[in-house]
Design a protein around this motif. Sequence first.
Motif, PDB file in Angstrom:
ATOM      1  N   VAL A  20     -11.744   6.213 -25.080  1.00 48.05           N
ATOM      2  CA  VAL A  20     -10.728   4.973 -25.875  1.00 48.05           C
ATOM      3  C   VAL A  20      -9.854   6.381 -26.497  1.00 48.05           C
ATOM      4  O   VAL A  20     -11.079   6.236 -28.088  1.00 48.05           O
ATOM      5  N   ARG A  21      -8.673   5.626 -26.874  1.00 51.06           N
ATOM      6  CA  ARG A  21      -7.673   6.988 -27.251  1.00 51.06           C
ATOM      7  C   ARG A  21      -7.653   6.170 -28.546  1.00 51.06           C
ATOM      8  O   ARG A  21      -6.753   5.110 -27.693  1.00 51.06           O
ATOM      9  N   LEU A  22      -7.487   6.535 -29.572  1.00 51.98           N
ATOM     10  CA  LEU A  22      -6.972   5.562 -31.281  1.00 51.98           C
ATOM     11  C   LEU A  22      -5.837   6.960 -30.777  1.00 51.98           C
ATOM     12  O   LEU A  22      -6.257   7.787 -31.734  1.00 51.98           O
ATOM     13  N   LEU A  23      -4.637   6.337 -31.736  1.00 51.98           N
ATOM     14  CA  LEU A  23      -3.932   7.081 -31.812  1.00 51.98           C
ATOM     15  C   LEU A  23      -3.214   6.257 -33.323  1.00 51.98           C
ATOM     16  O   LEU A  23      -2.023   5.479 -33.329  1.00 51.98           O
ATOM     17  N   PHE A  24      -2.976   7.215 -34.275  1.00 47.51           N
ATOM     18  CA  PHE A  24      -2.864   6.564 -35.901  1.00 47.51           C
ATOM     19  C   PHE A  24      -1.885   7.168 -36.288  1.00 47.51           C
ATOM     20  O   PHE A  24      -1.101   7.971 -35.808  1.00 47.51           O
ATOM     21  N   GLY A  25      -0.646   6.978 -37.309  1.00 48.71           N
ATOM     22  CA  GLY A  25       0.327   6.978 -37.863  1.00 48.71           C
ATOM     23  C   GLY A  25       0.845   5.655 -38.957  1.00 48.71           C
ATOM     24  O   GLY A  25       0.807   4.999 -38.041  1.00 48.71           O
ATOM     25  N   HIS A 128     -11.700   9.311 -28.630  1.00 43.99           N
ATOM     26  CA  HIS A 128     -11.190  10.173 -29.539  1.00 43.99           C
ATOM     27  C   HIS A 128      -9.835  10.030 -30.457  1.00 43.99           C
ATOM     28  O   HIS A 128      -9.183   8.759 -29.868  1.00 43.99           O
ATOM     29  N   VAL A 129      -9.873  10.304 -31.614  1.00 39.62           N
ATOM     30  CA  VAL A 129      -8.980   9.730 -32.703  1.00 39.62           C
ATOM     31  C   VAL A 129      -7.768  10.780 -32.681  1.00 39.62           C
ATOM     32  O   VAL A 129      -7.751  12.026 -32.990  1.00 39.62           O
ATOM     33  N   PHE A 130      -6.147   9.989 -32.566  1.00 36.43           N
ATOM     34  CA  PHE A 130      -5.074  11.385 -32.987  1.00 36.43           C
ATOM     35  C   PHE A 130      -4.157  10.170 -33.883  1.00 36.43           C
ATOM     36  O   PHE A 130      -4.392   9.730 -34.060  1.00 36.43           O
ATOM     37  N   ARG A 131      -3.899  11.721 -34.715  1.00 40.22           N
ATOM     38  CA  ARG A 131      -2.281  11.081 -35.688  1.00 40.22           C
ATOM     39  C   ARG A 131      -1.165  11.503 -35.151  1.00 40.22           C
ATOM     40  O   ARG A 131      -1.109  12.774 -34.568  1.00 40.22           O
ATOM     41  N   LEU A 132      -0.625  11.244 -35.352  1.00 42.34           N
ATOM     42  CA  LEU A 132       1.480  11.064 -34.329  1.00 42.34           C
ATOM     43  C   LEU A 132       1.783  10.858 -35.680  1.00 42.34           C
ATOM     44  O   LEU A 132       1.482  10.139 -37.040  1.00 42.34           O
ATOM     45  N   GLY A 133       2.790  12.043 -36.733  1.00 39.19           N
ATOM     46  CA  GLY A 133       3.713  12.220 -37.733  1.00 39.19           C
ATOM     47  C   GLY A 133       4.955  12.602 -37.375  1.00 39.19           C
ATOM     48  O   GLY A 133       5.829  11.435 -36.616  1.00 39.19           O
ATOM     49  N   PRO A 134       5.805  12.203 -38.346  1.00 39.62           N
ATOM     50  CA  PRO A 134       7.461  12.928 -37.979  1.00 39.62           C
ATOM     51  C   PRO A 134       7.545  13.750 -37.786  1.00 39.62           C
ATOM     52  O   PRO A 134       6.206  14.429 -36.670  1.00 39.62           O
TER      53      PRO A 134
END
Length: 406
Positions: A20-25, A128-134
């Motif tokens: 399960v892919r968690l995409l935070f930002g 798995h956790v991912f972070r997206l920014g500018p």
Amino acid sequence: MYFPRLLSERLEARASRGKVRLLFGPRQTGKTMLLEHGIPGIHRIDLGAPSERRLYEADPARLARELKALPVKVRSVVLDEIQKVPPLLDEVQSLYDRDRKRFEFFLTGSSARKLRTDSANLPPGRSHVFRLGPVTLLETRRESAFDWMGRKTRAEAAKGFPPQTLGRQLTLGSLPGVRLETQAAARETLRAYVENYLEEEIRREAVVRDLGPFSSFLRLAAVESGRTINLTRLSQETGIGLATLRNYYDVLADTFVGYRVPAYGRAGRKRLLTTPKFLFFDVGVRNAAADASLDPGSYGATGGELLEQWVGAELVTRAMTMGQGDRVTFWRTVTGAEVDFVWEGKKADIPIEVKWTENPRSEDARHLETFLDTYPDRAPLGLLVCRTPRRQQLSERVVAIPWDEL
């Protein structure tokens, strides 16, 4: 218009398949667009839409019934703004445990606070956790290159985001949509971001009930962005209690509006200050929240401060995107020696100083030299980021680089 993001490669990597892919930002960093362009044949549920959200709040089991009715060829399921309906995480976990090959789940979120406070079930060992920014500088480069860590940046010939002038970078920031707008439209977008999201969305999530004091705090926190947190002084200036101020900073961190930049913590010969800095995730959002100028030609005497904030946000975003365990800190001794940022890698640490100058001199590197002398086994070189048009070797161990070569 879509431009490739560096995070796509990690998000689609074989190592994360079957998880399960968690995409935070933060909002408007392009999470949904990244998934829609990178993942084929998705079934998307937008929990940010009130009509959709109410359906699943009333009946979380509805998700399982709807997904079971999908055609077999539909495998990728995106749940946008998962923090809006935390009970759906239990449904995702149940579906995942029942048949791990049936669906690939992608969950996006712009707040981790409600998930944590509601004791939501983030699937342990299953995600798995991912972070997206500018947008980072690496996403504007249109040819292969090596960054200052010696790593090759991926070539995306003619596919990178259009580069920006320094003035626009420091005033309007790096949100993907803002970068593609006219200056007039970008200014309105940033003001709306602060008014509609930073205030209304935070109140809607019931993490701040009295918006008046929070609005005052938000402006002051934006003005203070990039400096060490001084709760006592902020409390005196705003009349807001210390405990409330701590909670407000937690709100900004949990909604990814800002980062706490910790002090460098490795042992050395010098006594260090340990109070963290707080840094807004995007300098354009920071400027709008601080009621500062959004005119790329009028930052004036604040240019050095804005450049330092932009470098810090760029570094933190890059470290999160790479996901290799690197982190960004800062270094300050009790005697006044200070380095703006330190890139802490697995094998080496790189001290980074920011100066507004176009003509760097060897004396601009004195604090970098102090850091390098203090940690000779960890720090092989230092960087001075400034407005020099070309690289300059300031000493045997310190290089001055143009801001757009960071």
